[in-house]
Design a protein around this motif. Structure first.
Motif, PDB file in Angstrom:
ATOM      1  N   SER A 292       0.324  -1.255  -0.172  1.00 15.79           N
ATOM      2  CA  SER A 292      -0.192   0.084  -0.199  1.00 15.79           C
ATOM      3  C   SER A 292       0.814   1.302  -0.030  1.00 15.79           C
ATOM      4  CB  SER A 292      -1.226   0.248   1.451  1.00 15.79           C
ATOM      5  OG  SER A 292      -2.006   0.711   1.006  1.00 15.79           O
ATOM      6  N   ALA A 293       2.333   1.563   0.776  1.00 16.72           N
ATOM      7  CA  ALA A 293       3.161   2.469   0.784  1.00 16.72           C
ATOM      8  C   ALA A 293       3.564   2.754  -0.890  1.00 16.72           C
ATOM      9  CB  ALA A 293       3.484   1.991   2.017  1.00 16.72           C
ATOM     10  N   GLY A 294       4.050   1.445  -0.951  1.00  9.69           N
ATOM     11  CA  GLY A 294       4.592   1.474  -2.555  1.00  9.69           C
ATOM     12  C   GLY A 294       3.927   1.950  -3.946  1.00  9.69           C
ATOM     13  N   LEU A 295       2.090   2.104  -3.228  1.00 12.61           N
ATOM     14  CA  LEU A 295       1.271   2.550  -4.291  1.00 12.61           C
ATOM     15  C   LEU A 295       0.795   3.949  -4.720  1.00 12.61           C
ATOM     16  CD1 LEU A 295      -1.729  -0.651  -4.357  1.00 12.61           C
ATOM     17  CD2 LEU A 295       0.555   0.457  -6.285  1.00 12.61           C
ATOM     18  N   SER A 355      11.851   2.670  -3.377  1.00 12.01           N
ATOM     19  CA  SER A 355      12.289   3.889  -1.967  1.00 12.01           C
ATOM     20  C   SER A 355      11.036   4.560  -1.333  1.00 12.01           C
ATOM     21  CB  SER A 355      12.825   4.882  -2.506  1.00 12.01           C
ATOM     22  OG  SER A 355      13.822   4.668  -2.950  1.00 12.01           O
ATOM     23  N   GLY A 356       9.851   4.673  -2.369  1.00 17.35           N
ATOM     24  CA  GLY A 356       9.027   4.872  -1.545  1.00 17.35           C
ATOM     25  C   GLY A 356       8.180   4.440  -0.041  1.00 17.35           C
ATOM     26  N   ALA A 357       8.424   3.046  -0.335  1.00 14.62           N
ATOM     27  CA  ALA A 357       7.646   1.838   0.306  1.00 14.62           C
ATOM     28  C   ALA A 357       8.901   2.254   1.386  1.00 14.62           C
ATOM     29  CB  ALA A 357       7.685   1.070   0.041  1.00 14.62           C
ATOM     30  N   ILE A 358      10.074   2.448   1.203  1.00 13.04           N
ATOM     31  CA  ILE A 358      11.113   2.352   2.150  1.00 13.04           C
ATOM     32  C   ILE A 358      11.250   3.104   3.179  1.00 13.04           C
ATOM     33  CG2 ILE A 358      12.931   1.946   2.644  1.00 13.04           C
ATOM     34  CD1 ILE A 358      13.393  -0.134   0.303  1.00 13.04           C
ATOM     35  N   TYR A 359      10.913   4.476   2.581  1.00 11.58           N
ATOM     36  CA  TYR A 359      10.192   5.277   3.379  1.00 11.58           C
ATOM     37  C   TYR A 359       9.758   5.359   4.084  1.00 11.58           C
ATOM     38  CZ  TYR A 359      13.734   9.141   1.189  1.00 11.58           C
ATOM     39  OH  TYR A 359      14.521   9.887   1.183  1.00 11.58           O
ATOM     40  N   HIS A 410      11.357  12.952  -6.024  1.00  9.56           N
ATOM     41  CA  HIS A 410      11.519  13.171  -4.717  1.00  9.56           C
ATOM     42  C   HIS A 410      10.548  13.071  -4.480  1.00  9.56           C
ATOM     43  CE1 HIS A 410      15.283  14.911  -4.348  1.00  9.56           C
ATOM     44  NE2 HIS A 410      15.291  15.318  -5.979  1.00  9.56           N
ATOM     45  N   TYR A 411       9.724  12.944  -5.432  1.00  9.59           N
ATOM     46  CA  TYR A 411       7.493  12.941  -5.254  1.00  9.59           C
ATOM     47  C   TYR A 411       7.258  12.389  -4.165  1.00  9.59           C
ATOM     48  CZ  TYR A 411       6.447  17.590  -7.468  1.00  9.59           C
ATOM     49  OH  TYR A 411       6.914  18.858  -7.681  1.00  9.59           O
ATOM     50  N   ALA A 412       7.821  11.030  -5.122  1.00  8.22           N
ATOM     51  CA  ALA A 412       7.770   9.555  -4.008  1.00  8.22           C
ATOM     52  C   ALA A 412       7.943   9.155  -3.142  1.00  8.22           C
ATOM     53  CB  ALA A 412       8.350   8.861  -5.027  1.00  8.22           C
ATOM     54  N   HIS A 413       9.381   9.720  -2.601  1.00  8.44           N
ATOM     55  CA  HIS A 413      10.208   9.868  -1.549  1.00  8.44           C
ATOM     56  C   HIS A 413       8.915  10.579  -0.090  1.00  8.44           C
ATOM     57  CE1 HIS A 413      13.558  10.064  -3.147  1.00  8.44           C
ATOM     58  NE2 HIS A 413      13.553   8.698  -3.301  1.00  8.44           N
ATOM     59  N   LEU A 414       8.586  11.720  -0.672  1.00  6.86           N
ATOM     60  CA  LEU A 414       7.662  12.664   0.313  1.00  6.86           C
ATOM     61  C   LEU A 414       6.268  11.477   0.812  1.00  6.86           C
ATOM     62  CD1 LEU A 414       8.350  16.767  -0.657  1.00  6.86           C
ATOM     63  CD2 LEU A 414       9.229  14.531   1.201  1.00  6.86           C
ATOM     64  N   GLY A 415       5.643  11.223  -0.657  1.00  3.73           N
ATOM     65  CA  GLY A 415       4.645  10.452  -0.214  1.00  3.73           C
ATOM     66  C   GLY A 415       4.855   9.302   0.655  1.00  3.73           C
ATOM     67  N   GLY A 416       5.908   8.212   0.686  1.00  2.00           N
ATOM     68  CA  GLY A 416       6.302   7.096   1.167  1.00  2.00           C
ATOM     69  C   GLY A 416       6.316   8.144   2.551  1.00  2.00           C
ATOM     70  N   ALA A 417       7.115   8.946   2.879  1.00  2.11           N
ATOM     71  CA  ALA A 417       6.968   9.877   4.674  1.00  2.11           C
ATOM     72  C   ALA A 417       5.758  10.068   4.912  1.00  2.11           C
ATOM     73  CB  ALA A 417       8.695  10.981   4.376  1.00  2.11           C
ATOM     74  N   ALA A 418       4.820  10.528   4.047  1.00  2.00           N
ATOM     75  CA  ALA A 418       3.344  11.201   4.335  1.00  2.00           C
ATOM     76  C   ALA A 418       2.722   9.680   5.041  1.00  2.00           C
ATOM     77  CB  ALA A 418       2.932  11.973   3.603  1.00  2.00           C
TER      78      ALA A 418
END
Length: 446
Positions: A292-295, A355-359, A410-418
């Motif tokens: 879900s985080a990756g999506l 990386s988004g899911a890992i964030y 960077h947008y994917a990184h911030l999305g994963g952190a959020a």
């Protein structure tokens, strides 16, 4: 390498890399998505009188024939502007895919968790009379799984001994020693880390597929998410896709560390409901969280490219074309022309990586264990609070967006952190609700 260690001395020490990054696939004319008849793509929604954007291909001669995004702007007539002919990519299908995919992932995870819990509970009751006085707890079922795994690994060692019986003694002992050490490490690893190793194995298999030249067109089309392609399923497949070995290695090490920490947090939260909800395993919970985080991180990147980057591209390209076609174009100096060309935005590129899911896992770990420390693997080799490290990464991504850096998504990184921050607040309650629903469904027949 970064190491994360809790202030509590009884807590295990995990290691990982904070610099997990989602690479952006940098290919020539990346704005041009692949054309494949069965798939819905951006080019299929264009008017017939607009030249189509071609397939990504390594042949230079084929690329030279097809018009680029800038060329299509230049061919636009003054009466009908390019921006009025080209519609920005949609986000509805991608939003629906995220919602449907997340609900499906969590539903399967809750169902499978209940199945495993019922299995181990009944198995413990059947092998010993001690459980007739009380039902097996979460700790009891997990200890039973640990012993079962140990027996299985010992059986594998015995079978390997029989297989190597005729080998030279020195070589046989070497192979057995390596196998025993690997089996012992796997047995002693936390449940969450073992699951992360399996995910890393899937990522490695997809990475090897990238190295087969014949599969390159298929991999580019199906395992990278291009915001202009119109495809939604690549939000999922691109999460497990890595084209660079360094990218794969960094994400694997970070996932093994912070994924294990996030799984441990899910276990601690579940133990608060031990009287009403027993849970034999937390691996399905983390797997649903990871998917879900990756999506979601991919969706954030897609929305940013569709609603921010794409309109900016069209506006700047149209403006530059209008300047070139105006009567005063001859008066523009060569220096000004070069400046305008240099200030034009780059193409919209496809992205891939976990990386988004890992964030999301890193953020959950930082919020759940605020006293933990992270240590860098490069100079100055100092330890810093994990929340400071995560805050620094988030700030770096914000600066990257403001400066227009295109090395990472960077947008994917911030999305994963959020996603990780929101899940830390509401995720355990959401998981408890799903588990209770499946328990109520099975209670009449149990």
């Amino acid at each position: 390498m970064l190491s994360i260690q809790s202030a509590n001395s009884t807590r295990t020490r995990t290691e990982g890399i904070m610099f997990c990054t989602t690479n952006i696939l940098r290919t020539p004319h990346c704005l041009r998505p692949c054309i494949h008849p069965p798939s819905r793509s951006f080019v299929h929604s264009l008017p017939r009188n607009l030249p189509r954007i071609g397939r990504i291909t390594p042949e230079k001669s084929f690329q030279s024939i097809l018009p680029t995004f800038r060329d299509q702007v230049a061919r636009s007539s003054e009466v009908e502007s390019f921006s009025s002919r080209v519609h920005r990519p949609k986000i509805r299908n991608q939003v629906l895919f995220f919602i449907g995919g997340s609900i499906l992932a969590y539903s399967i995870a809750a169902s499978q968790t209940q199945v495993d819990t019922d299995y181990w509970s009944k198995r413990l009751v059947s092998v010993s009379h001690r459980w007739t006085l009380r039902a097996p707890t979460t700790e009891d079922m997990r200890k039973a799984q640990y012993l079962e795994l140990g027996k299985y690994l010992q059986t594998q060692v015995n079978q390997l001994k029989d297989t190597l019986a005729e080998w030279p003694l020195a070589l046989r002992n070497l192979v057995l020693s390596i196998h025993v050490q690997a089996a012992q490490s796997y047995l002693d690893a936390p449940e969450g880390r073992r699951l992360c190793w399996l995910i890393c194995g899937v990522n490695t298999a997809i990475y090897l597929m990238w190295k087969i030249p014949r599969l390159a067109p298929f991999m580019t089309r199906s395992f990278t998410h291009h915001p202009l392609s119109g495809r939604s399923y690549t939000l999922l497949t691109s999460t497990f896709s890595h084209k660079s070995f360094i990218h794969l290695l960094a994400n694997s090490m970070a996932l093994a560390s912070f994924g294990s920490a996030a799984t441990h947090y899910f276990t601690l939260e579940q133990l608060k409901h031990r009287e009403h909800q027993q849970e034999a395993t937390a691996k399905w919970h983390f797997l649903a969280f990871f998917i879900s985080a990756g999506l979601f991180s991919g969706l954030v990147s897609h929305v940013a490219a569709s609603k921010v980057l794409f309109p900016r591209l069209v506006t700047q390209y149209t403006a530059s074309t209008a300047i070139r076609n105006s009567p005063a174009a001859a008066a523009i100096s060569s220096t000004a022309a070069k400046t305008a060309t240099a200030s034009a935005p780059r193409e919209i590129l496809p992205s891939l990586g976990a990386s988004g899911a890992i964030y999301a896992a890193v953020t959950v770990s930082a919020l759940a264990f605020p006293d933990a420390q992270v240590s860098l693997i490069f100079p100055p080799f100092i330890s810093i609070p994990i929340q400071a490290g995560v805050g620094g990464l988030v700030l770096l991504d914000i600066v990257g967006i403001a400066r227009g850096w295109r090395m990472f998504d960077h947008y994917a990184h911030l999305g994963g952190a959020a996603f990780g921050a929101v899940y830390y607040i509401y995720g355990p309650q959401w998981w408890t609700f799903l588990r209770s629903q499946y328990q109520q469904r099975q209670s009449p027949t149990s």
